[in-house]
Write a protein that holds these residues in place. Sequence first.
Motif, mmCIF file in Angstrom:
data_model
loop_
_atom_site.group_PDB
_atom_site.id
_atom_site.type_symbol
_atom_site.label_atom_id
_atom_site.label_comp_id
_atom_site.label_asym_id
_atom_site.label_seq_id
_atom_site.Cartn_x
_atom_site.Cartn_y
_atom_site.Cartn_z
ATOM 1 N N ARG A 139 0.495 -1.133 -0.227
ATOM 2 C CA ARG A 139 -0.241 0.000 0.148
ATOM 3 C C ARG A 139 0.863 1.637 -0.203
ATOM 4 O O ARG A 139 1.720 1.012 0.098
ATOM 5 C CB ARG A 139 -1.039 0.056 0.960
ATOM 6 C CG ARG A 139 -2.255 -0.461 1.189
ATOM 7 C CD ARG A 139 -2.786 -1.070 2.647
ATOM 8 N NE ARG A 139 -2.602 -1.615 3.105
ATOM 9 C CZ ARG A 139 -3.655 -2.465 3.872
ATOM 10 N NH1 ARG A 139 -4.852 -1.936 3.101
ATOM 11 N NH2 ARG A 139 -3.012 -3.093 4.749
ATOM 12 N N PHE A 140 0.270 2.218 -0.495
ATOM 13 C CA PHE A 140 0.821 3.478 -0.914
ATOM 14 C C PHE A 140 0.072 4.756 -0.416
ATOM 15 O O PHE A 140 -1.027 5.164 -0.593
ATOM 16 C CB PHE A 140 1.833 4.149 -2.915
ATOM 17 C CG PHE A 140 1.539 3.095 -3.368
ATOM 18 C CD1 PHE A 140 2.997 2.717 -2.666
ATOM 19 C CD2 PHE A 140 1.250 2.724 -3.705
ATOM 20 C CE1 PHE A 140 3.762 1.093 -3.434
ATOM 21 C CE2 PHE A 140 2.347 1.759 -5.103
ATOM 22 C CZ PHE A 140 2.976 1.050 -4.400
ATOM 23 N N GLY A 141 0.363 5.240 1.191
ATOM 24 C CA GLY A 141 -0.557 6.107 1.466
ATOM 25 C C GLY A 141 -2.171 5.377 1.673
ATOM 26 O O GLY A 141 -2.195 4.069 2.518
ATOM 27 N N ALA A 142 -3.417 6.254 2.341
ATOM 28 C CA ALA A 142 -4.077 5.433 2.127
ATOM 29 C C ALA A 142 -5.075 5.229 1.562
ATOM 30 O O ALA A 142 -5.875 3.937 1.671
ATOM 31 C CB ALA A 142 -5.227 6.881 2.838
ATOM 32 N N SER A 143 -5.156 5.143 -0.304
ATOM 33 C CA SER A 143 -5.633 4.605 -1.503
ATOM 34 C C SER A 143 -5.158 3.839 -2.517
ATOM 35 O O SER A 143 -5.876 3.233 -3.182
ATOM 36 C CB SER A 143 -6.667 5.753 -1.618
ATOM 37 O OG SER A 143 -6.355 6.437 -2.222
ATOM 38 N N ASP A 144 -3.971 4.374 -2.173
ATOM 39 C CA ASP A 144 -3.029 3.436 -3.539
ATOM 40 C C ASP A 144 -2.480 2.236 -3.486
ATOM 41 O O ASP A 144 -2.276 1.967 -2.489
ATOM 42 C CB ASP A 144 -2.463 4.826 -3.951
ATOM 43 C CG ASP A 144 -2.325 5.739 -4.993
ATOM 44 O OD1 ASP A 144 -3.675 6.134 -5.083
ATOM 45 O OD2 ASP A 144 -2.003 7.000 -4.731
ATOM 46 N N SER A 145 -2.601 1.267 -3.461
ATOM 47 C CA SER A 145 -1.472 0.349 -4.033
ATOM 48 C C SER A 145 -1.241 -0.290 -4.689
ATOM 49 O O SER A 145 -1.101 -0.297 -6.359
ATOM 50 C CB SER A 145 -2.398 -0.832 -2.600
ATOM 51 O OG SER A 145 -3.354 -0.729 -3.826
#
Length: 249
Positions: A139-145
């Motif tokens: 995951r990258f931060g709150a919503s990206d992956s």
Amino acid sequence: LADGSVYLKLDDWQWRIAVHLRAGRPGLLYMGFELASEIALEQALAELRAAGCEAQRGTEAQARARAVAGIVHTRDPMGNAIELFYAPVKDRKFSSPRGAHFCAAGLGLGHLNLLAAPLAEARDFYTRVLGFRLTDFIRFGASDSANFFHCNARHHSIGLLKVGELAGVHHLMLELENIDLVGQCLERVEAAGLQITSTLGRHANDRMLSFYMASPFGFELEIGCEGLRIDEQWTPAEFVEGDIWGHRG
């Protein structure tokens, strides 16, 4: 060919990559996934339609144009054209002028990482409809992956990257048999003055030792070796670091 198309071999298959001339932006025109038989192709067509996906059985001429016995056309939620097929032509005439040997037999071309803004829909399509299985994700931060899916022993054949609303293809990976072949390719790339977009390094999840370069097709090309192989006992996990070392850029 007469229309300007170029067909590239990696192994015993008649071809694995087609490059076509067309107007507009460069990018991915279609991607193919092999099924075991004509019966499996017919079942896949029925499953696609039952899932509400637009899908058509291709003509004999369309199948012959791809050097396969039968073909079904559909699209993923991002609009990428997908061609399911069975019985590819094998001429067993691959001979690299550079002495290269690719890991393709039984594993497919390599892997393709797609930018997937509608991530939930894309995951459902590739897993619930096409039958891919989740290998791992980060995951990258709150919503990206970044999410990686397998259909054979290769760690992943498809990656789905959610990076804001970006669309398109992130990269295509081709796997060579050893580090010497990767190093020789890197030397040729540097001598040709091509742009290295990510330096030599090793990924943490699939253990691929690789580098990335810019391509004329609007996406990056990864050349690597020593990719992880998995089996039926594999269970998915989240990982937290992208690289063990390298891959700067």
